[in-house]
Design an enzyme around this catalytic site. Structure first.
Site, PDB file in Angstrom:
ATOM      1  N   HIS A   1      -9.931   0.912   4.463  1.00 29.50           N
ATOM      2  CA  HIS A   1      -8.806   0.807   5.564  1.00 29.50           C
ATOM      3  C   HIS A   1      -8.750   2.050   6.119  1.00 29.50           C
ATOM      4  CE1 HIS A   1      -5.084   2.349   6.015  1.00 29.50           C
ATOM      5  NE2 HIS A   1      -3.926   1.211   5.551  1.00 29.50           N
TER       6      HIS A   1
ATOM      7  N   GLY B   1       2.204  -1.411   4.533  1.00 22.16           N
ATOM      8  CA  GLY B   1       2.770   0.038   4.251  1.00 22.16           C
ATOM      9  C   GLY B   1       4.200   0.819   3.938  1.00 22.16           C
ATOM     10  N   GLY B   2       4.667   1.786   5.027  1.00 24.72           N
ATOM     11  CA  GLY B   2       5.866   1.797   4.899  1.00 24.72           C
ATOM     12  C   GLY B   2       7.383   1.167   4.097  1.00 24.72           C
TER      13      GLY B   2
ATOM     14  N   ASN C   1       0.795  -1.332  -0.198  1.00 31.34           N
ATOM     15  CA  ASN C   1      -0.229   0.101   0.162  1.00 31.34           C
ATOM     16  C   ASN C   1       1.037   1.370  -0.224  1.00 31.34           C
ATOM     17  OD1 ASN C   1      -2.143   2.506   0.637  1.00 31.34           O
ATOM     18  ND2 ASN C   1      -2.371   1.385   2.764  1.00 31.34           N
ATOM     19  N   TRP C   2       1.005   2.553  -0.695  1.00 30.93           N
ATOM     20  CA  TRP C   2       2.142   2.915  -1.181  1.00 30.93           C
ATOM     21  C   TRP C   2       1.692   4.445  -0.753  1.00 30.93           C
ATOM     22  CZ3 TRP C   2       3.684   1.891  -7.039  1.00 30.93           C
ATOM     23  CH2 TRP C   2       4.378   0.663  -7.661  1.00 30.93           C
ATOM     24  N   LYS C   3       0.234   4.143  -0.459  1.00 29.84           N
ATOM     25  CA  LYS C   3      -0.348   5.367   0.073  1.00 29.84           C
ATOM     26  C   LYS C   3      -0.304   6.884  -0.340  1.00 29.84           C
ATOM     27  CE  LYS C   3      -0.084   3.565   4.778  1.00 29.84           C
ATOM     28  NZ  LYS C   3       0.007   3.322   6.462  1.00 29.84           N
TER      29      LYS C   3
ATOM     30  N   SER D   1       3.157  -2.886  10.366  1.00 27.99           N
ATOM     31  CA  SER D   1       4.233  -2.883  10.807  1.00 27.99           C
ATOM     32  C   SER D   1       5.115  -3.734  10.213  1.00 27.99           C
ATOM     33  CB  SER D   1       4.519  -1.970  12.614  1.00 27.99           C
ATOM     34  OG  SER D   1       4.155  -1.017  12.362  1.00 27.99           O
TER      35      SER D   1
ATOM     36  N   GLU E   1      -7.621   4.317   7.634  1.00 31.37           N
ATOM     37  CA  GLU E   1      -7.167   5.748   7.592  1.00 31.37           C
ATOM     38  C   GLU E   1      -8.601   6.328   6.825  1.00 31.37           C
ATOM     39  OE1 GLU E   1      -2.935   5.273   5.174  1.00 31.37           O
ATOM     40  OE2 GLU E   1      -2.708   4.850   7.457  1.00 31.37           O
TER      41      GLU E   1
ATOM     42  N   GLU F   1      -6.047  -4.991   9.952  1.00 26.87           N
ATOM     43  CA  GLU F   1      -4.860  -4.147  10.357  1.00 26.87           C
ATOM     44  C   GLU F   1      -5.624  -3.619  11.578  1.00 26.87           C
ATOM     45  OE1 GLU F   1      -2.534  -2.950   7.033  1.00 26.87           O
ATOM     46  OE2 GLU F   1      -4.842  -1.787   6.518  1.00 26.87           O
TER      47      GLU F   1
ATOM     48  N   GLY G   1       1.769   2.126  10.743  1.00 28.31           N
ATOM     49  CA  GLY G   1       3.029   2.487  10.891  1.00 28.31           C
ATOM     50  C   GLY G   1       3.610   3.330  12.065  1.00 28.31           C
TER      51      GLY G   1
END
Ligand code: PEP
Length: 251
Positions: free
Chosen positions: A96, A234-235, A10-12, A213, A98, A167, A173
């Site tokens: 998601h 993600g990151g 997930n490149w957000k 994470s 967010e 998640e 994150g």
């Protein structure tokens, strides 16, 4: 039953057009002809077409991070799942954390998104997970039951087009990861809920990914749990040096 490992990045709201294209080429090269794992990337909307071109000829799946819950209309700034499909997108993420917690998307909205995305012939990755306060109040299973109810709009014959991503919000994150045991417990509960909504065969077939994470150092242990079928990252999906070893952990 053995489910094919599924790793998703997930490149957000990260990367430039050039960097997203280069990362897509890196993921495609790393994946090669590998048929033993599914890999998907979820770039920002404006990078989808560039990434699609850079993934051409690979088996890497193109995903979108969100969509609106209507086919078309006067919804300024929104993106229809039909537009995504037209662009070559194969799967869309719905719910998601967010979207739920930063943008306040309600269960009703998410149900609409699941329904219309499947109608547009996109696969759906439904994200669920509890906040820290909900976990501390022992409400994790209640939250999962409420969020998984979005799957009730899915026709049984479309269940095979749905993936669930568990998640825990407190692990996204933050560098905090659920222990493999905590994650396994939540995944088993998600699978039980899927069996309740559809049937046992669908529950056994549906991939449930863990997100929060995930890194090269913890991926293998998480992925070794019986109900963890992959990872939503993600990151650590933003560079092939970090994402590559996570893909390899699935082997
Ligand atoms: C995510 O965005 O879905 C996620 C899990 O992020 P991170 O891996 O950075 O925690």
């Amino acid at each position: 039953m053995s489910r094919t490992p599924y790793l998703a990045g997930n490149w957000k709201m990260h990367l430039t057009k050039r960097k997203a294209s280069a990362l897509a080429r890196g993921v495609a090269a790393h994946q090669g002809e590998n048929g033993n794992r599914k890999v998907a990337v979820f770039p920002a909307f404006v990078h989808l077409d560039h990434v699609r071109r850079n993934l051409k000829g690979s088996n890497v799946i193109l995903g979108a991070q969100n969509c609106y819950g209507k086919k078309e209309g006067a919804f300024t700034g929104e993106i229809s799942p039909y537009m995504l499909r037209d662009m070559g997108v194969q799967v869309v993420m719905v719910g998601h954390s967010e979207r739920r917690h930063v943008f306040g998307e309600s269960e009703d909205m998410l149900r609409e998104k699941v329904k219309i995305a499947l109608r547009a012939k996109l696969d759906v990755m439904l994200c669920v997970g509890e906040t820290l306060a909900e976990r501390e109040a022992n409400d994790t299973f209640r939250v999962l039951a409420r969020q998984m109810r979005a799957l009730k709009v899915v026709k049984p014959e479309h269940a095979s087009r749905v993936t669930v991503a568990y998640e825990p919000v407190w692990a996204i994150g933050t560098g905090e990861t659920a222990t493999p045991e905590m994650a396994q417990e939540a995944h088993a509960e998600c699978r039980r809920l899927i069996a309740e909504i559809f049937d046992e065969a669908s529950a056994q077939a549906m991939p449930i990914l863990y997100g929060g994470s995930v890194k090269a150092g913890n991926a293998a242990e998480l992925l070794s749990q019986p109900d963890i079928d992959g990872a939503l990252v993600g990151g650590a999906s933003l560079s092939i040096d970090d994402f590559g070893p996570i893909l390899d952990a699935a082997n």
